[in-house]
Design a protein around this motif. Structure first.
Motif, short mmCIF file in Angstrom:
data_model
loop_
_atom_site.label_atom_id
_atom_site.label_comp_id
_atom_site.label_asym_id
_atom_site.label_seq_id
_atom_site.Cartn_x
_atom_site.Cartn_y
_atom_site.Cartn_z
N GLY A 58 35.05 48.78 26.80
CA GLY A 58 33.76 48.57 26.15
C GLY A 58 33.16 47.20 26.35
N HIS A 59 33.83 46.31 27.11
CA HIS A 59 33.34 44.95 27.31
C HIS A 59 32.47 44.86 28.57
CE1 HIS A 59 35.94 43.37 24.18
NE2 HIS A 59 36.97 43.98 24.74
N MET A 60 31.48 44.00 28.54
CA MET A 60 30.72 43.69 29.73
C MET A 60 31.66 43.16 30.81
SD MET A 60 27.42 41.71 28.06
CE MET A 60 26.40 41.80 29.52
N SER A 61 31.31 43.42 32.08
CA SER A 61 32.14 42.97 33.19
C SER A 61 31.24 42.55 34.34
CB SER A 61 33.10 44.08 33.64
OG SER A 61 33.93 43.63 34.68
N ARG A 62 31.31 41.27 34.68
CA ARG A 62 30.48 40.77 35.78
C ARG A 62 31.39 40.26 36.91
NH1 ARG A 62 25.52 39.50 32.32
NH2 ARG A 62 24.42 41.48 32.57
N ASP A 63 31.29 38.99 37.29
CA ASP A 63 32.11 38.51 38.40
C ASP A 63 33.57 38.90 38.20
OD1 ASP A 63 29.88 37.39 39.48
OD2 ASP A 63 30.60 35.32 39.41
N ILE A 64 34.20 39.33 39.30
CA ILE A 64 35.47 40.05 39.17
C ILE A 64 36.44 39.63 40.26
CG2 ILE A 64 34.91 42.02 40.66
CD1 ILE A 64 35.91 43.86 38.45
N THR A 65 37.74 39.68 39.96
CA THR A 65 38.77 39.57 40.97
C THR A 65 39.99 40.35 40.50
OG1 THR A 65 39.89 38.04 42.49
CG2 THR A 65 39.98 37.50 40.14
N VAL A 66 40.98 40.50 41.38
CA VAL A 66 42.21 41.21 41.04
C VAL A 66 43.41 40.38 41.51
CG1 VAL A 66 41.19 43.52 41.10
CG2 VAL A 66 42.15 42.54 43.20
N TYR A 67 44.58 40.72 40.95
CA TYR A 67 45.80 40.03 41.33
C TYR A 67 46.97 40.99 41.15
CZ TYR A 67 49.71 36.79 41.39
OH TYR A 67 50.90 36.17 41.69
N THR A 68 47.87 41.03 42.14
CA THR A 68 49.09 41.81 42.05
C THR A 68 50.26 40.86 41.88
OG1 THR A 68 48.15 43.48 43.52
CG2 THR A 68 50.52 43.56 43.15
N ASP A 69 50.98 40.98 40.76
CA ASP A 69 52.09 40.08 40.48
C ASP A 69 53.33 40.50 41.27
OD1 ASP A 69 53.29 37.88 39.37
OD2 ASP A 69 52.80 38.41 37.31
N ASP A 70 54.34 39.62 41.24
CA ASP A 70 55.55 39.86 42.03
C ASP A 70 56.25 41.16 41.64
OD1 ASP A 70 55.03 37.41 43.21
OD2 ASP A 70 56.41 36.32 41.91
N ASP A 71 56.13 41.57 40.38
CA ASP A 71 56.80 42.80 39.93
C ASP A 71 55.93 44.05 40.12
OD1 ASP A 71 54.86 42.49 37.99
OD2 ASP A 71 56.25 42.40 36.29
N GLY A 72 54.79 43.88 40.78
CA GLY A 72 53.90 45.01 41.03
C GLY A 72 52.86 45.25 39.97
N THR A 73 52.89 44.49 38.88
CA THR A 73 51.87 44.65 37.84
C THR A 73 50.51 44.20 38.39
OG1 THR A 73 53.48 44.23 36.10
CG2 THR A 73 51.16 44.00 35.52
N GLY A 74 49.50 45.03 38.18
CA GLY A 74 48.16 44.69 38.64
C GLY A 74 47.31 44.15 37.50
N TYR A 75 46.49 43.15 37.82
CA TYR A 75 45.58 42.56 36.84
C TYR A 75 44.16 42.53 37.41
CZ TYR A 75 49.80 40.89 34.48
OH TYR A 75 51.02 40.81 33.84
N MET A 76 43.20 42.70 36.52
CA MET A 76 41.79 42.51 36.85
C MET A 76 41.24 41.42 35.95
SD MET A 76 38.42 43.16 35.84
CE MET A 76 38.22 44.67 34.88
N ILE A 77 40.50 40.49 36.54
CA ILE A 77 39.92 39.38 35.79
C ILE A 77 38.41 39.47 35.95
CG2 ILE A 77 39.83 36.87 35.52
CD1 ILE A 77 42.63 38.37 37.55
N SER A 78 37.67 39.40 34.84
CA SER A 78 36.22 39.45 34.97
C SER A 78 35.54 38.62 33.89
CB SER A 78 35.72 40.90 34.90
OG SER A 78 35.85 41.44 33.62
N ALA A 79 34.32 38.18 34.23
CA ALA A 79 33.47 37.48 33.27
C ALA A 79 32.87 38.49 32.31
CB ALA A 79 32.36 36.73 34.00
#
Length: 475
Positions: free
Chosen positions: A160-181
């Motif tokens: 439900g949050h606004m999402s603008r500029d974005i990137t992603v990251y895959t950690d060493d254990d395979g966990t995926g993250y999304m980062i956004s403004a």
């Protein structure tokens, strides 16, 4: 004696592979000019703005924005390279025809990650309408191959949050993250992704609420996570800042400054670890947005710089007109320098590019010396007794405009090439002073009308004994 010769032959043969390896490693270094557009192997302009890079096998795949003239979405384009300089166009992996939702959309900052469990490549991006920025959505597309057609999965506001500029990251254990403004860029959110990377499971961080951060890039070095961001000032470049943490979900440090007050005229896009036989070094990838110099996104230029780490939790970024990259060794280095001032004898003022302009054709002036990068020059040896004089801030060369041989012709900065109008001979004028003589015209670098005023223009003129044609190099 025969045994001695056999021993020598065997010794030489055993050394041959080492010689070949050394030669290959040296040849792998390429030099990439900064603040320019790139072209692919066909000569077409590379459009990978706001993009990200993923390495698959021996190739680096670069995905980015390829827009229409009105800045609306046209394609996400994919390119690949082994050395980060020579880019082969692969295909437009996402287009307006990929899904009805994309027919009138704006797609920004596409980033691709590989899911080792599903075997799929997952692209995350920021999605808006072509006409305005009211949607503030994240979007996902999926492909079986890294540079295949990506199938649109839809767009949504994460939790439900606004999402603008974005990137992603895959950690060493395979966990995926999304980062956004989020919240009109006032906040920065980090989300943990679902196991297939196609949606978000939970928000794990709300960072720096109210501080207006965007353009995130997340990477890890020596067990420390770095999050690099810019301020939110529209297309205008601003101060880059970063923070560190020992885990993505842990406590992040306060923001620290990196680079200069404009990110050297660029905004964060991605940080690429370049891993090779000698280790891993880190390449800052930024966009110098065309809209910031009254053009459009497809006129944007690329700023790539080496990141340095004085300690495990601190980072610096300096400007270089060129970057040297050796992907085989994992080396990223600035190219250029030593940087020197050039002072006119009659006025004691420095050669200066007005307003720190990045534009081809800007006429060189003299100005009170102030230590600015637009007053720093590299005397690059071209052989045969000539040098190019390269401006540090722009990477452009001191140039006789229009290849002219006429007295009074302007001296400008221009993208460096091989022309004789960018080559200068340094002639001794006595007492440590020099004349700079154009190879093209045989005329001298000259301060117009012997002026001592700030802003006086540089021209070429027939060589004489005037002190307005005499210059000194200094640190």
């Amino acid at each position: 004696m025969r045994r001695v010769w056999l021993f020598l032959l065997a010794t030489l043969l055993s050394l041959a592979p080492l010689t070949l390896v050394t030669g290959t490693a040296h040849a792998a270094t390429v030099t990439i000019p900064n603040g320019t557009q790139f072209t692919d192997t066909t000569g077409a302009v590379v459009h990978a703005h706001g993009g990200g890079v993923i390495k698959v096998g021996s190739y680096y795949y670069w995905f980015g924005e390829n827009r229409n003239e009105d800045n609306s979405f046209r394609y996400v384009s994919a390119y690949r390279s082994t050395d980060l300089k020579t880019w082969e166009f692969r295909r437009h992996v996402l287009t307006q025809a990929s899904d009805p939702e994309l027919a009138s959309a704006n797609i920004e900052r596409p980033k691709v990650m590989y899911n080792s469990t599903t075997g799929k490549f997952v692209m995350w991006m920021h999605k808006e309408l072509a006409t305005d920025y009211t949607q503030a959505r994240a979007a996902v597309a999926v492909s079986d191959t890294v540079d295949g057609d990506y199938t649109w999965q839809g767009s949504f506001r994460p939790l439900g949050h606004m999402s603008r500029d974005i990137t992603v990251y895959t950690d060493d254990d395979g966990t995926g993250y999304m980062i956004s403004a989020a919240r009109e860029n006032r906040d920065l959110h980090i989300y943990r992704l679902s196991p297939d990377y196609r949606t978000v499971e939970t928000r794990v961080q709300l960072l720096w609420p109210g501080q207006l951060r965007e353009a995130p890039a997340l990477f890890k070095r020596n067990g420390v996570y770095f999050l690099l961001t810019s301020g939110a000032t529209g297309w205008r470049p601003n101060q880059q800042m970063y923070a560190t943490a020992s885990s993505v979900t842990g406590t992040w440090s306060d923001l620290k400054l990196v680079g200069d007050s404009t990110g050297y005229g660029s905004q964060t896009t991605f940080v690429l670890p370049v891993q090779g036989t000698a280790g891993t070094e880190y390449l800052y990838m930024g966009d110098r947005w065309g809209n910031s110099f009254n053009q459009n996104v497809n006129a944007s230029k690329y700023v790539w710089l080496p990141l340095e780490f004085p300690t495990d939790t601190t980072m610096t970024m300096d400007w270089f007109a060129q970057v040297g990259v050796d992907t085989a060794a994992g080396k990223v280095d600035g190219v250029g320098g030593p940087w020197e001032t050039v002072t006119a004898r009659h006025s004691n003022k420095c050669l200066d590019v007005p307003s720190r302009s990045q534009d081809d054709g800007t006429q060189i002036t003299q100005y009170t010396c102030n230590g600015g990068m637009n007053q720093a020059w590299w005397f690059k040896d071209m052989g045969s007794g000539y040098v190019q004089v390269v401006a540090r801030h722009s990477g452009k060369c001191l140039d006789v405009a229009n290849n002219s041989t006429a007295d009074g012709n302007p001296i400008i900065q221009w993208t460096c090439g091989t022309g004789s109008n960018q080559q200068w001979q340094l002639q001794d004028a006595g007492d440590g002073w020099l004349r700079l003589v154009s190879r093209r015209s045989g005329k001298c670098l000259d301060v117009l009308d012997k002026s001592t005023a700030d802003g006086a223009k540089l021209i070429q003129w027939g060589c004489g004994t005037g002190t307005n044609q005499q210059f000194k190099r200094g640190a």
